[in-house]
Design an enzyme around this catalytic site. Sequence first.
Site, PDB file in Angstrom:
ATOM      1  N   SER A  47     -12.788   2.704   8.375  1.00 52.41           N
ATOM      2  CA  SER A  47     -13.230   3.698   7.397  1.00 52.41           C
ATOM      3  C   SER A  47     -14.423   4.462   7.950  1.00 52.41           C
ATOM      4  O   SER A  47     -15.475   3.886   8.224  1.00 52.41           O
ATOM      5  CB  SER A  47     -13.629   3.016   6.088  1.00 52.41           C
ATOM      6  OG  SER A  47     -14.445   3.895   5.345  1.00 52.41           O
ATOM      7  N   HIS A  78      -9.149   5.835   8.368  1.00 48.47           N
ATOM      8  CA  HIS A  78      -9.269   5.900   6.904  1.00 48.47           C
ATOM      9  C   HIS A  78     -10.411   6.849   6.527  1.00 48.47           C
ATOM     10  O   HIS A  78     -11.539   6.705   7.013  1.00 48.47           O
ATOM     11  CB  HIS A  78      -9.536   4.492   6.371  1.00 48.47           C
ATOM     12  CG  HIS A  78      -9.549   4.372   4.881  1.00 48.47           C
ATOM     13  ND1 HIS A  78      -8.403   4.236   4.135  1.00 48.47           N
ATOM     14  CD2 HIS A  78     -10.579   4.345   3.998  1.00 48.47           C
ATOM     15  CE1 HIS A  78      -8.728   4.135   2.847  1.00 48.47           C
ATOM     16  NE2 HIS A  78     -10.048   4.206   2.740  1.00 48.47           N
ATOM     17  N   ASP A 118     -12.566   8.484   3.377  1.00 46.72           N
ATOM     18  CA  ASP A 118     -12.911   8.310   1.964  1.00 46.72           C
ATOM     19  C   ASP A 118     -13.450   9.602   1.370  1.00 46.72           C
ATOM     20  O   ASP A 118     -14.530  10.061   1.724  1.00 46.72           O
ATOM     21  CB  ASP A 118     -13.951   7.195   1.826  1.00 46.72           C
ATOM     22  CG  ASP A 118     -13.337   5.838   2.106  1.00 46.72           C
ATOM     23  OD1 ASP A 118     -12.347   5.489   1.433  1.00 46.72           O
ATOM     24  OD2 ASP A 118     -13.834   5.134   3.003  1.00 46.72           O
ATOM     25  N   MET A 163     -14.802  11.461  -1.861  1.00 51.06           N
ATOM     26  CA  MET A 163     -15.427  11.164  -3.161  1.00 51.06           C
ATOM     27  C   MET A 163     -16.035  12.429  -3.742  1.00 51.06           C
ATOM     28  O   MET A 163     -16.625  13.227  -3.009  1.00 51.06           O
ATOM     29  CB  MET A 163     -16.528  10.113  -2.977  1.00 51.06           C
ATOM     30  CG  MET A 163     -16.062   8.862  -2.264  1.00 51.06           C
ATOM     31  SD  MET A 163     -17.357   7.622  -2.207  1.00 51.06           S
ATOM     32  CE  MET A 163     -16.599   6.391  -1.135  1.00 51.06           C
ATOM     33  N   HIS A 201      -7.995   8.705   1.489  1.00 50.13           N
ATOM     34  CA  HIS A 201      -8.157   7.986   0.217  1.00 50.13           C
ATOM     35  C   HIS A 201      -8.964   8.866  -0.741  1.00 50.13           C
ATOM     36  O   HIS A 201     -10.166   9.044  -0.573  1.00 50.13           O
ATOM     37  CB  HIS A 201      -8.881   6.658   0.522  1.00 50.13           C
ATOM     38  CG  HIS A 201      -9.247   5.838  -0.670  1.00 50.13           C
ATOM     39  ND1 HIS A 201     -10.141   4.793  -0.590  1.00 50.13           N
ATOM     40  CD2 HIS A 201      -8.851   5.889  -1.973  1.00 50.13           C
ATOM     41  CE1 HIS A 201     -10.274   4.240  -1.780  1.00 50.13           C
ATOM     42  NE2 HIS A 201      -9.515   4.889  -2.644  1.00 50.13           N
ATOM     43  N   MET A 230     -10.835   9.641  -3.933  1.00 53.54           N
ATOM     44  CA  MET A 230     -11.535   9.062  -5.096  1.00 53.54           C
ATOM     45  C   MET A 230     -12.116  10.233  -5.870  1.00 53.54           C
ATOM     46  O   MET A 230     -13.326  10.486  -5.863  1.00 53.54           O
ATOM     47  CB  MET A 230     -12.620   8.095  -4.617  1.00 53.54           C
ATOM     48  CG  MET A 230     -12.057   6.760  -4.126  1.00 53.54           C
ATOM     49  SD  MET A 230     -13.209   5.862  -3.072  1.00 53.54           S
ATOM     50  CE  MET A 230     -12.825   6.607  -1.490  1.00 53.54           C
ATOM     51  N   MET A 279      -7.781  -2.017  -4.217  1.00 50.86           N
ATOM     52  CA  MET A 279      -9.224  -2.032  -3.907  1.00 50.86           C
ATOM     53  C   MET A 279      -9.760  -3.459  -4.025  1.00 50.86           C
ATOM     54  O   MET A 279      -9.478  -4.161  -4.995  1.00 50.86           O
ATOM     55  CB  MET A 279      -9.999  -1.130  -4.868  1.00 50.86           C
ATOM     56  CG  MET A 279      -9.756   0.369  -4.704  1.00 50.86           C
ATOM     57  SD  MET A 279     -10.026   1.018  -3.043  1.00 50.86           S
ATOM     58  CE  MET A 279     -11.765   0.647  -2.774  1.00 50.86           C
ATOM     59  N   ASP A 339      -8.872  -2.514   0.730  1.00 59.46           N
ATOM     60  CA  ASP A 339     -10.012  -1.678   1.115  1.00 59.46           C
ATOM     61  C   ASP A 339     -11.279  -2.196   0.449  1.00 59.46           C
ATOM     62  O   ASP A 339     -11.371  -2.227  -0.782  1.00 59.46           O
ATOM     63  CB  ASP A 339      -9.707  -0.240   0.668  1.00 59.46           C
ATOM     64  CG  ASP A 339     -10.770   0.764   1.076  1.00 59.46           C
ATOM     65  OD1 ASP A 339     -11.721   0.385   1.795  1.00 59.46           O
ATOM     66  OD2 ASP A 339     -10.632   1.938   0.675  1.00 59.46           O
TER      67      ASP A 339
END
Length: 217
Positions: free
Chosen positions: A6, A31, A33, A35, A64, A66, A135, A173
């Site tokens: 990540s 990966h 992330d 957000m 991913h 979020m 998660m 994750d």
Amino acid sequence: MKVAPSLLSCDFSKMGEEIIRVDKAGADLIHLDVMDGHFVPNLTIGPAIVKAIRPYTKLPFDVHLMIDYPLDYVDAFADAGADIITFHLESMSDPDLTIEKIRSRNVKPGVVIKPGTPAEEVYPYLDKVYMVLVMTVEPGFGGQAFMEDMMPKVVAIKKESEKRGLEILVEVDGGISEKSVVHAAKAGVDICVSGTGIFKAEDAADAVKILQNSDKN
Ligand code: DX5
Ligand code: ZN
């Protein structure tokens, strides 16, 4: 087991070099992330960054999301070079429409559940997704402790998909380390995400190898 470092724990001032470093260390996927400061109390990267770092590796980009409205951003992340897009079932977008939209862009769709969401919530989407992400921390930040009590959800999802003759990948994750990965391996996890466990390791290649071999006896 496949390993997806990540980037949340990488040195953001040199993301390109950090990607090359984990690629050379033997990572299977990257990966990312995303957000939005609403769905989770943190802000990270957007499609412009994903596009900028895309040329640094040929490894698949596992994005991913979020964010509150994933459906509205599928095009932007597909254009930026995502290979897999996962989004939360707790978000505001309609899951079926979001999966369809991701597929229409030739990107592999996945659904994600937070620790408080039961495994059964993903069952209606099992025949439409490539991956389910369970998660193992509350989403938002790297460096938290692994929640071992999420493993029965992994087992249940694997069992349900096998029962239906599907080959869905289950990813975990959050808080994955040399120690905690043993529980994930036992539960039948296919891909583990690791941020601090890889980027802050003394030797990234060793860290990747240990995680990859965790399900081999
Ligand atoms: C948390 C993110 C994770 C996180 C993992 O919201 O989805 O990908 O970066 O970091 P570690 O491995 O440090 O828990
Ligand atoms: Zn993540």
